[in-house]
Write an enzyme that holds these catalytic residues in place. Structure first.
Site, PDB file in Angstrom:
ATOM      1  N   HIS A   1      12.359 -31.921  35.339  1.00 48.66           N
ATOM      2  CA  HIS A   1      13.667 -32.361  35.839  1.00 48.66           C
ATOM      3  C   HIS A   1      13.622 -32.673  37.347  1.00 48.66           C
ATOM      4  CE1 HIS A   1      15.299 -31.407  31.953  1.00 48.66           C
ATOM      5  NE2 HIS A   1      15.062 -30.105  32.099  1.00 48.66           N
TER       6      HIS A   1
ATOM      7  N   ASP B   1      12.625 -33.257  25.770  1.00 51.03           N
ATOM      8  CA  ASP B   1      13.277 -31.986  26.103  1.00 51.03           C
ATOM      9  C   ASP B   1      14.165 -31.448  24.981  1.00 51.03           C
ATOM     10  OD1 ASP B   1      14.321 -29.795  27.406  1.00 51.03           O
ATOM     11  OD2 ASP B   1      15.345 -30.898  28.989  1.00 51.03           O
TER      12      ASP B   1
HETATM   13 ZN   LIG Z   1      13.433 -27.808  29.055  1.00 46.02          ZN
END
Ligand SMILES: [Zn+2]
Length: 452
Positions: free
Chosen positions: A279, A330
């Site tokens: 991220h 994810d």
């Molecule tokens: Zn994750």
């Protein structure tokens, strides 16, 4: 294993800005032995006779796609978390409700179906960021790595490679709050016991390797971060960490440690070329410089970040600072690396109101070679002699891709346009069908089981 031969209508060769036409590709024992354009200046003078027994691959053939960040069980949440307003934290409560229901058998079934969906999407390798280690109340299974073994077996059955990123997850908050409720099964007590358990796991099969993960600065106390970093360094293993997905994590870290999460990780020797920050949506300028100068990679997960209303990470500035970019699905809100890849460029356009930040070849690199490297497979993700024989073919004659020039495929194709997938020389998907898994049926059954 016998030799195999393909003829790609177009193939994306390393260090090219666009695909090359009519490429002969051969593999033996899971490695490429020939990657040769048959037309144009580089064509061999005698090559016609080799074409008769080659498998023809109409469309654009790419190296294997790497999904560098996955939590397999999140697949059960797809389409179920959109009621009400909510944010990352309310979504997390729904995710925990699924987490408590899994055991090694049901996780094997769910992960096998999820990884088979990945195979259909052209993903030849997954980085599984794994923290569902123990029984629901935190009691270890008879084999303390039974859940890791289930995931590695699931990847084998789905026909893809896996890097099992064993996550250290010890606390519920930056200030050291204890794990409670559904989180209890994530914890090993302390980093030394995490290291001991993780070291005891030696996966079966050449399709798997083990790496380490720091779940986040929320979940590993500062003084124990270097234990995880050292474990990975001693094994030359990849190390992943969730980083600054939420501004709340930055605020809590500043309040407790007086610095950003990136600074804390740098001071504890967590950053470096074998490390991937997942991220990094809310970094400061100093954080970007730290990530770049340590050559720490960044795994962007744009479809999850948009689904969870996380924000848009500064992808262009990360790349300019020196961080290699990789991609992950994810939470599996969708599993489509084409969508993840183009979102890197398109989100940057939304943020800056300008176009043209990443050439298509850079997006291909993030989805292929850079992703594999982030997972420790530095010999995969390139159509080159000696590399692992992974091939992903995307049709250029579907309703979505007809009329699209091959160089534009990443801006038009979806996972549904993938027709052929070869992993380590073995065909896993042919004519758009997985060769051993009925993917929709298995997803339906396994998700019903864990969401009852
Ligand atoms: Zn994750």
């Amino acid at each position: 294993m016998t030799a195999t031969r393909w003829l790609a209508e177009y193939a994306w060769l390393p260090d090219r800005s666009e695909p090359t036409a009519d490429v002969l590709i051969e593999a033996e024992d899971g490695r490429f032995t020939t990657v040769t354009p048959l037309t144009g200046a580089a064509a061999p003078t005698a090559g016609v006779e080799v074409l008769t027994d080659a498998v023809r691959l109409p469309g654009l053939t790419l190296p294997g796609l790497a999904n560098a960040h996955s939590h397999a069980f999140h697949r059960a949440l797809r389409g179920r978390t959109h009621g009400g307003r909510g944010d990352f934290w309310t979504w997390r409560d729904q995710m925990y409700a699924v987490a408590v229901r899994l055991d090694p058998d049901s996780y094997l079934a769910l992960a096998r179906a999820t990884y088979a969906e990945m195979a259909l999407a052209g993903i030849t390798c997954v980085g599984e960021f794994h923290y569902l280690h123990h029984g629901p109340d935190g009691t270890p299974y008879a084999d303390p790595n039974a859940m890791s073994a289930a995931l590695v077996e699931a990847a084998a059955q789905a026909g893809i490679r896996i890097t099992l990123l064993d996550a250290c997850y010890l606390t519920a908050s930056v200030d050291g709050g204890p794990l409670a409720g559904p989180q209890r099964r994530f914890g090993d007590g302390d980093a030394a016991r995490w290291a001991e358990r993780a070291a005891a796991f030696t996966p079966d099969g050449g399709h798997a390797r083990v790496g380490a993960a720091v779940h986040s600065v929320r979940a590993v106390p500062a003084e124990q971060l270097s234990t995880v970093a050292r474990w990975a360094r001693e094994r030359d293993a990849p190390l992943h960490v969730h980083l600054s997905e939420q501004p709340a994590e930055n605020d809590a870290c500043r309040a407790v440690h007086g610095c950003t999460p990136t600074r804390l990780l740098a001071d504890r020797e967590v950053l470096g070329p074998a490390t991937t920050a997942v991220h990094a949506t809310h970094p400061t300028s100093a954080d970007l410089a730290l990530l770049g100068e340590t050559r720490t990679g960044v795994c962007l997960c744009p479809t999850t970040e948009r689904d969870l209303a996380d924000g848009i990470g500064p992808a262009r500035r990360m790349a300019d600072a020196g961080s290699p970019l990789s991609l992950g699905s994810d939470s599996h809100a969708v599993i489509d690396l084409f969508e993840e890849a183009r979102a890197v460029e398109l989100d940057e356009r939304l943020r800056t109101r300008r176009r043209g930040h990443f050439p298509a070849a850079r997006l291909v690199d993030a989805a292929t070679a850079a992703g594999h490297a982030a997972l420790g497979w530095t010999d995969a993700g390139r159509l080159a002699v000696g590399a692992r024989a992974d091939l992903v073919t995307v049709r250029l004659d579907t309703a979505r891709t007809a009329g699209v020039p091959p160089v534009g495929a990443f801006f038009a194709a979806t996972a549904a346009d993938v027709t052929h997938v070869v992993v380590d020389g073995r065909a896993v998907v042919a004519d758009g069908r997985h060769r051993s898994v009925d993917v929709p049926a298995e997803l339906r059954a396994t998700i019903a089981e864990v969401t009852r």
